[in-house]
Design a protein around this motif. Structure first.
Motif, PDB file in Angstrom:
ATOM      1  N   SER A 266      30.838  27.907  -3.225  1.00  0.00           N
ATOM      2  CA  SER A 266      29.399  27.124  -2.977  1.00  0.00           C
ATOM      3  C   SER A 266      28.849  27.091  -4.489  1.00  0.00           C
ATOM      4  N   GLY A 267      27.633  26.307  -4.332  1.00  0.00           N
ATOM      5  CA  GLY A 267      26.865  26.563  -5.736  1.00  0.00           C
ATOM      6  C   GLY A 267      25.799  27.433  -5.804  1.00  0.00           C
ATOM      7  N   GLY A 268      26.243  28.544  -5.082  1.00  0.00           N
ATOM      8  CA  GLY A 268      25.021  29.726  -5.481  1.00  0.00           C
ATOM      9  C   GLY A 268      25.416  30.561  -6.382  1.00  0.00           C
ATOM     10  N   ASP A 269      24.899  31.997  -6.211  1.00  0.00           N
ATOM     11  CA  ASP A 269      25.081  33.123  -7.256  1.00  0.00           C
ATOM     12  C   ASP A 269      26.566  33.036  -7.744  1.00  0.00           C
ATOM     13  N   ASP A 289      19.005  23.915  -2.194  1.00  0.00           N
ATOM     14  CA  ASP A 289      18.657  24.630  -3.395  1.00  0.00           C
ATOM     15  C   ASP A 289      19.671  24.712  -4.475  1.00  0.00           C
ATOM     16  N   GLN A 290      20.884  24.404  -4.078  1.00  0.00           N
ATOM     17  CA  GLN A 290      22.126  24.490  -4.844  1.00  0.00           C
ATOM     18  C   GLN A 290      22.311  23.180  -5.648  1.00  0.00           C
ATOM     19  N   ASN A 291      21.828  22.252  -5.315  1.00  0.00           N
ATOM     20  CA  ASN A 291      22.172  20.578  -5.728  1.00  0.00           C
ATOM     21  C   ASN A 291      21.796  20.591  -7.239  1.00  0.00           C
ATOM     22  N   TYR A 292      20.514  21.052  -7.768  1.00  0.00           N
ATOM     23  CA  TYR A 292      20.214  21.045  -9.088  1.00  0.00           C
ATOM     24  C   TYR A 292      21.004  21.921 -10.122  1.00  0.00           C
ATOM     25  N   ARG A 293      21.419  23.084  -9.616  1.00  0.00           N
ATOM     26  CA  ARG A 293      22.228  24.197 -10.268  1.00  0.00           C
ATOM     27  C   ARG A 293      23.660  23.623 -10.462  1.00  0.00           C
ATOM     28  N   LEU A 294      24.086  22.904  -9.518  1.00  0.00           N
ATOM     29  CA  LEU A 294      25.459  22.352  -9.562  1.00  0.00           C
ATOM     30  C   LEU A 294      25.690  20.931 -10.486  1.00  0.00           C
ATOM     31  N   LYS A 295      24.504  20.252 -10.407  1.00  0.00           N
ATOM     32  CA  LYS A 295      24.283  19.253 -11.225  1.00  0.00           C
ATOM     33  C   LYS A 295      24.344  19.599 -12.780  1.00  0.00           C
ATOM     34  N   VAL A 296      23.490  20.527 -12.990  1.00  0.00           N
ATOM     35  CA  VAL A 296      23.496  21.154 -14.317  1.00  0.00           C
ATOM     36  C   VAL A 296      24.733  21.528 -14.972  1.00  0.00           C
TER      37      VAL A 296
END
Length: 361
Positions: A266-269, A289-296
């Motif tokens: 997943s795009g978490g920690d 809340d994981q979408n932006y982190r994953l995008k970057v």
């Protein structure tokens, strides 16, 4: 002068879905206990969280996440009288103020821009002794000039970017774990969708991960390991080539992640932990809340993204492990400065400890 038993209170966000804040608090608590064996450690958790009854430390249980139980948290702090309070993505301003009035050192952890901004608001920052940002700077970016000025005017430091916080792999326990599940380092694919409680219109997203694992084993003959997570409520299917594990503690998960050839996460920690460990990943956002982190992370060439569909995950992973693609991802990971932030955070706690109690160690 030395202090026999400093008192630490951990107040992470806790709910029926996410587990990241609790796990991070548990990692810090374990390291506190390692460094100060006589420390008294206490948690405040929502009783709705599946881990509420299995927390290895004493836990005061509330009807909802601590942030929504202002009076209950403040009343407990008045009773417990902590020396340190660690709010992980939680806490109303009045709760931080109350902890400060009781003489506690207040630490606030933020994991995205909105939480970081909240932590830098003047009235909160005044009563916060240390603000940690548990994201790499390439994900969250620097603070703006106005926030920098405000903090300077009230004589408060800027937030410390720790990056992800986790326990480093242990070679002995890793070897035992690989033997237990009949795995070879670098010879299997790890799947983990976080807590296992996230859903989409088709059901639990971790079930898509499991279907992808079955597809990938059939296509590659690479053994697959699916860690379903503590919040997954259903029986785990038995599938050829796929090892199903209900739950691992953090140390075990890190040991398996470090030993995997690649991982679907997943795009978490855990994604950031994989990047710090230089493990190639295909990542899926299972929460908004994981979408932006994953995008970057994708834009920086540090992961490959996919929708939460088994066929897309399968195809994406098979494409990823081709030599040219895998080599490109491994090269980008090798250049990334993302590291484990546990020591950074513990050095801050140690410094606050010395200031509070006037001791040299």
């Amino acid at each position: 002068m030395t202090l026999a038993a400093p008192k630490f209170l951990f107040v992470p966000v806790s709910s029926a879905e996410g587990v990241g804040e609790y796990m991070r608090s548990l990692i810090i608590a374990d390291e506190v206990k390692r460094r100060w064996p006589n420390a008294t450690i206490q948690f405040i958790l929502s009783r709705q969280a599946p881990y509420a009854l299995t927390c290895p430390y004493p836990a005061a249980l509330l009807d909802d996440t601590p942030t929504k139980n202002i009076k209950a948290v403040n009343d407990f702090m008045s009773f417990f009288l902590p020396d340190f309070v660690i709010f992980d993505a939680s806490g109303r301003r009045s709760q931080l103020v109350h902890a400060n009035k009781l003489g506690a050192k207040v630490i606030f952890l933020s994991q995205h821009k909105r939480k970081r901004s909240r932590g830098m608001k003047v009235l909160r920052a005044r009563v916060t002794d240390s603000h940690w940002v548990v994201q790499p700077e390439f994900v969250i970016g620097p603070i703006n000039w106005l926030d920098r000025l405000k903090l300077k005017l009230i004589d408060k430091p800027e937030p410390t970017v720790t990056g992800p916080i986790f326990v480093n792999p242990n070679r002995d326990s890793q070897a035992a774990l690989l033997k237990q599940y009949d795995l070879t380092a670098g010879g299997f694919i790890l799947f983990n969708a976080g807590s296992g409680g996230h859903t989409n219109s088709h059901g639990y997203i971790v079930e898509e991960f499991a279907r992808a694992a079955a597809n990938i084993y059939r296509a590659t003959q690479l053994p697959c390991v699916v860690v379903y997570g503590p919040n997954y409520p259903n029986a785990m299917p038995v599938v050829e080539g796929v090892t199903a594990i209900k739950e691992l503690n953090h140390c075990e998960l890190i040991d398996l992640l470090d030993a995997a050839k690649v991982a679907i996460l997943s795009g978490g920690d855990t994604l950031l932990q994989a990047i710090a460990l230089k493990i190639p990943t295909l990542a899926v956002a299972v929460a908004k809340d994981q979408n932006y982190r994953l995008k970057v992370c994708k834009e920086n060439g540090l992961t490959v993204g996919s929708d939460n569909d088994a066929r897309q995950m399968s195809g994406g992973l098979i494409e990823l492990i081709k030599a040219e693609n895998l080599g490109r991802l491994e090269a980008a990971l090798a250049q990334c400065e993302c590291i484990n932030g546990l020591d950074i955070g513990m050095n801050i706690i140690t410094d606050l400890y010395r200031k509070k109690f006037g001791v040299s160690q």
